[in-house]
Write a protein that holds these residues in place. Structure first.
Motif, PDB file in Angstrom:
ATOM      1  N   GLU A 142      39.131  26.873  48.674  1.00  0.00           N
ATOM      2  CA  GLU A 142      38.529  27.442  48.773  1.00  0.00           C
ATOM      3  C   GLU A 142      39.138  28.976  48.947  1.00  0.00           C
ATOM      4  O   GLU A 142      39.250  28.434  50.597  1.00  0.00           O
ATOM      5  N   MET A 173      30.042  30.930  41.092  1.00  0.00           N
ATOM      6  CA  MET A 173      31.168  30.383  41.349  1.00  0.00           C
ATOM      7  C   MET A 173      30.770  28.749  40.626  1.00  0.00           C
ATOM      8  O   MET A 173      32.123  28.634  39.852  1.00  0.00           O
ATOM      9  N   LEU A 200      36.528  32.608  45.699  1.00  0.00           N
ATOM     10  CA  LEU A 200      37.291  31.698  44.688  1.00  0.00           C
ATOM     11  C   LEU A 200      38.206  30.325  44.873  1.00  0.00           C
ATOM     12  O   LEU A 200      38.162  29.680  46.467  1.00  0.00           O
ATOM     13  N   ASP A 201      37.513  29.685  43.311  1.00  0.00           N
ATOM     14  CA  ASP A 201      37.500  27.804  43.648  1.00  0.00           C
ATOM     15  C   ASP A 201      38.905  27.257  43.126  1.00  0.00           C
ATOM     16  O   ASP A 201      38.654  27.435  41.896  1.00  0.00           O
ATOM     17  N   LEU A 239      47.384  35.872  45.911  1.00  0.00           N
ATOM     18  CA  LEU A 239      46.042  36.886  46.101  1.00  0.00           C
ATOM     19  C   LEU A 239      46.215  37.077  46.795  1.00  0.00           C
ATOM     20  O   LEU A 239      45.725  38.768  46.593  1.00  0.00           O
ATOM     21  N   ALA A 265      35.405  34.785  35.500  1.00  0.00           N
ATOM     22  CA  ALA A 265      34.508  35.022  37.032  1.00  0.00           C
ATOM     23  C   ALA A 265      32.961  35.646  36.700  1.00  0.00           C
ATOM     24  O   ALA A 265      33.014  35.701  35.467  1.00  0.00           O
ATOM     25  N   LEU A 277      34.293  37.500  46.917  1.00  0.00           N
ATOM     26  CA  LEU A 277      34.513  36.954  45.754  1.00  0.00           C
ATOM     27  C   LEU A 277      34.998  35.596  46.339  1.00  0.00           C
ATOM     28  O   LEU A 277      35.601  35.565  47.835  1.00  0.00           O
ATOM     29  N   ALA A 281      41.745  29.531  38.002  1.00  0.00           N
ATOM     30  CA  ALA A 281      40.803  29.005  39.130  1.00  0.00           C
ATOM     31  C   ALA A 281      38.713  29.591  38.836  1.00  0.00           C
ATOM     32  O   ALA A 281      38.976  30.127  37.545  1.00  0.00           O
ATOM     33  N   SER A 282      38.191  29.650  39.473  1.00  0.00           N
ATOM     34  CA  SER A 282      36.929  30.117  38.794  1.00  0.00           C
ATOM     35  C   SER A 282      36.617  30.872  39.898  1.00  0.00           C
ATOM     36  O   SER A 282      36.351  30.336  41.180  1.00  0.00           O
ATOM     37  N   ILE A 283      35.834  32.202  39.423  1.00  0.00           N
ATOM     38  CA  ILE A 283      35.432  33.082  41.192  1.00  0.00           C
ATOM     39  C   ILE A 283      33.577  33.275  40.389  1.00  0.00           C
ATOM     40  O   ILE A 283      33.643  33.648  39.586  1.00  0.00           O
ATOM     41  N   ALA A 329      38.575  40.278  39.844  1.00  0.00           N
ATOM     42  CA  ALA A 329      38.890  39.576  39.785  1.00  0.00           C
ATOM     43  C   ALA A 329      39.940  38.628  38.756  1.00  0.00           C
ATOM     44  O   ALA A 329      40.548  37.557  38.612  1.00  0.00           O
ATOM     45  N   LEU A 381      42.699  35.619  38.547  1.00  0.00           N
ATOM     46  CA  LEU A 381      42.875  35.060  37.199  1.00  0.00           C
ATOM     47  C   LEU A 381      43.938  35.530  37.161  1.00  0.00           C
ATOM     48  O   LEU A 381      45.180  34.826  36.355  1.00  0.00           O
TER      49      LEU A 381
END
Length: 721
Positions: free
Chosen positions: A377, A442, A332-333, A360, A453, A330, A417-419, A394, A398
């Motif tokens: 990141e 991502m 994550l940003d 996290l 995600a 995964l 975040a975007s995963i 994920a 989130l």
């Protein structure tokens, strides 16, 4: 004991007499520790005795045999011991010997006794220091260095047992070295908390000062632990705390004796040197650990960094391949983290990263690895995790970010975040491929609106390859001047007069043919080319407007689109002033079109540039008004001269009453604020008529003319005349 002179033959009388009168004690001892012969110096000094242990309290028969067993080599060995004097009391001697075996007669060992003085003590201690410091300098592990220290101390003083205990941050004991203590004894100390009555070592660490216990059997400091010590044959203990940074207890250095007794003066001087050696070794070890942390752990969050993550994946992937078990990666940003740094500073940004890392980590198992790759990141490796389970993880990550972060001296902050998710072995079987696939996924999550995600799909890789190829072709087109500007005329609706033109970028690639702007402009934004494109368009449009003026063409003004990124990174106002001066243009002949994204920019630099442009007389137009983050407050604050009614409101004017109402509202806002309104995308005569009825003054669209190269625009103008 017999005098050496009584046993010597007549032929050896001179030699024996010289040995007898030497200022050096000489003793011949058998393997059981029995004294067989001695010279006059020893006989005069020592208490009368038949065994070595009677003269030297700490050299029992068993201890003597152990010394012999450790010393089977040609080199001479030495140690320090206290001798019982004939006159009473004890004094220290250095004992030197060389053990040997004989097949013809019982083995005898010659012991040479040299009185200890301050100089010889310093030499012995210096030799000990050199050996230990050499081990430290060679980078030996801390337990190895401490074990060497203990063995060298015990070699110099056979009557002691040496021990080093480490003290952790929670104040618990951990044996580092104790080569002569029973394992059961050291094991019993593991994890023991220091305190005011925890033996010599635990109490010394608690008090931060040396503790001497002369009799373990009766001292109250050993009340709870004396049975353990007595069972190990320990009678007395002197422990010294090792302090780092002046006050932090890092370890204890202890000397044990086999019977109740005082500490010998030489032992005190030796311990002073050993305490310094322990301090040096401990500091060196901490420095090495700090270097390791810097090399393998992130300094902000304490998580593994990219290097350590790759190492762990390199170990985990072969195991997963052999076992056939799945795994997931995964990536994550954090969304809009740059805004946090820009708005609140990097100190707050680091605190955000720390709190995010804690949240996290709390969602993952012990078997999982969470790392920070830098910036905003994070990456998680989930062994034994299927694709379905990875999406569940994920979703947990989130959800963990949903509650607002509480920051010092700041309002609660919401983060998302975007995963991207890649799965082993379907998406890749090596770290690089899995990370690449997760990165692609991502960015798909970013494009999907963030705070979500996405799984990696092979089609994403194809799209990435196409974007990379398109970027390369765009860079080539810029370097070979293959880009062109087309101009779409802007007309006054009531009489059809041309009031200006909008400059629009066009690109025709030799292999791809015409590439639409909505395809290559996002690529330019992603790869950092958009600023260069904007600058080129502005320069080319001003140059063309000056050329039309020289030709007498009736295009009095040009509109040019400028991206928000350029306002954030370049000095647009200075560039515009330079171009106007170079081409002799009036400021009102140039209109800069900006999107509503610029309204969200709180950077004083951007606001300052807009104010400078407005003060110059350059017109500012708000493009696509009504489709984004429209705010009347922003319109009042920003120096906007014009609103552009988006084509989405114009398209269904003839059939949709709601669109007519929205268009009418935008026109009303423009009139109320004294702003011009230009309708975009006018394609039919019916749309034109409705706009006139609603009070719209200017428009552009296919109903009047398509975007055209400069030459075709001249032909279009000529045809209208």
């Amino acid at each position: 004991m017999q005098s050496l002179t009584r046993l010597a033959s007549l032929d050896a009388q001179a030699l024996c007499a010289s040995l007898d009168q030497a200022f050096l004690g000489l003793v011949w001892v058998d393997g059981m520790g029995r004294i067989c012969h001695a010279n006059r110096f020893f006989l005069d000094q020592a208490v009368a005795a038949a065994n070595l242990s009677d003269c030297f309290p700490d050299i029992s028969s068993t201890r003597w045999q152990a010394l012999l067993a450790q010393s089977r080599s040609p080199k001479r060995h030495s140690f320090h011991a206290q001798l019982r004097l004939a006159a009473g009391g004890l004094t220290s001697f250095e004992l030197q010997f060389q053990a040997h075996d004989s097949d013809e007669a019982p083995a005898l060992t010659l012991l040479a006794l040299r009185p200890m003085d301050e100089r010889s003590e310093r030499e012995s201690v210096a030799q000990l220091q050199n050996q230990v410091l050499e081990a430290v300098a060679m980078g030996r592990p801390l337990p190895v260095v401490m074990d060497l220290l203990c063995r060298r101390v015990e070699a110099l003083a056979p009557d002691v047992i040496c021990s080093v205990l480490a003290i952790d941050e929670q104040g618990r004991l951990h044996p580092l070295a104790a080569p002569s203590l029973p394992f059961s004894y050291s094991n019993a100390l593991e994890g023991l908390a220091i305190g005011p009555a925890t033996g010599s070592c635990g109490t010394a660490a608690w008090r931060k000062q040396a503790v001497q216990v002369r009799d373990i059997a009766t001292d109250p400091l050993w009340a709870e632990y004396k049975e353990l010590a007595l069972a190990a044959g320990l009678g007395a203990c002197w422990s010294t705390p090792i302090l780092l940074d002046g006050s932090r207890v890092a370890a204890t250095f202890a000397l044990y004796y086999r019977e109740a007794r005082e500490v010998a003066p030489f032992h005190r001087r030796m311990v002073e040197a050993c305490a310094q050696l322990c301090s040096v070794a401990l500091k060196h070890d901490e420095h090495l650990r700090q270097i390791e942390r810097l090399a393998y752990f992130d300094g902000v969050t304490g998580l593994p960094n990219r290097s350590l993550f790759h190492d762990r994946m390199g170990q985990a992937l072969p195991v997963a391949m052999l076992s056939g078990s799945p795994a997931a990666l995964l990536l994550l940003d954090l969304d809009r983290f740059k805004t946090v740094n820009d708005s609140f500073g990097h100190a707050i940004g680091d605190e955000v990263l720390r709190q995010v890392a804690i949240r996290l980590q709390a969602c993952l198992r012990e078997a999982d690895t969470l790392a920070r790759f830098g910036g905003d990141e994070f990456v998680a490796w989930l062994p034994g995790c299927s694709g379905t389970q990875a999406m569940q993880v994920a979703d947990k990550l989130l959800a963990a970010l949903e509650p607002a972060l509480l920051l010092p001296n700041q309002a609660p902050l919401l983060m998302s975040a975007s995963i991207g998710i890649s799965c082993f072995p379907e998406d890749g079987q090596d770290p690089e491929q899995l990370l690449k696939d997760a990165d692609i996924a991502m960015y798909e999550a970013k494009r999907a609106g963030r705070n979500c995600a996405r799984f990696f799909l092979p089609a994403m890789n194809q799209a990435l390859d196409e974007r990379v190829a398109l970027e390369g072709a765009l860079r080539l087109a810029m370097s070979t001047q293959a880009l062109r500007l087309h101009y779409q005329p802007k007309l006054r609706l009531r009489d059809g007069a041309v009031v200006g033109a909008e400059a629009l970028l066009r690109w025709t690639d030799p292999q791809r043919g015409p590439v639409p702007p909505d395809r290559f402009i996002p690529v330019a934004e992603e790869c950092g080319l958009v600023n260069a494109l904007d600058a080129w368009v502005l320069e080319a449009a001003c140059e063309q407007l000056a050329a039309w003026r020289e030709q007498g063409v009736s295009i009095r003004a040009v509109s040019v689109n400028v991206s928000p990124t350029r306002f954030q990174q370049d000095d647009v106002a200075a560039h515009v002033a330079s171009l106007l001066g170079r081409h002799g243009l009036r400021p009102e002949q140039l209109t800069l079109e900006v999107t509503e994204r610029l309204l969200l920019d709180h950077d004083p630099r951007t606001a300052g540039q807009l104010a400078k442009l407005f003060a110059m007389g350059v017109r500012l137009s708000l493009d696509d008004f009504g489709t984004g983050y429209s705010s009347l407050g922003y319109l009042k604050r920003l120096p906007v001269s014009e609103l552009k009614l988006d084509r989405s409101f114009v398209r269904d004017l003839e059939t949709d009453a709601d669109d007519r109402a929205l268009a009418s509202a935008v026109l009303g806002i423009g009139r109320a604020l004294g702003l011009a309104v230009v309708a975009e995308g006018v394609e039919t005569e019916g749309q034109r008529q409705i706009l006139i009825e609603l009070g719209c003054e200017e428009a552009q669209g296919y109903c009047f003319g398509r975007p055209m190269p400069p030459d075709e625009l001249l032909d279009w103008l000529a045809a209208r005349r």
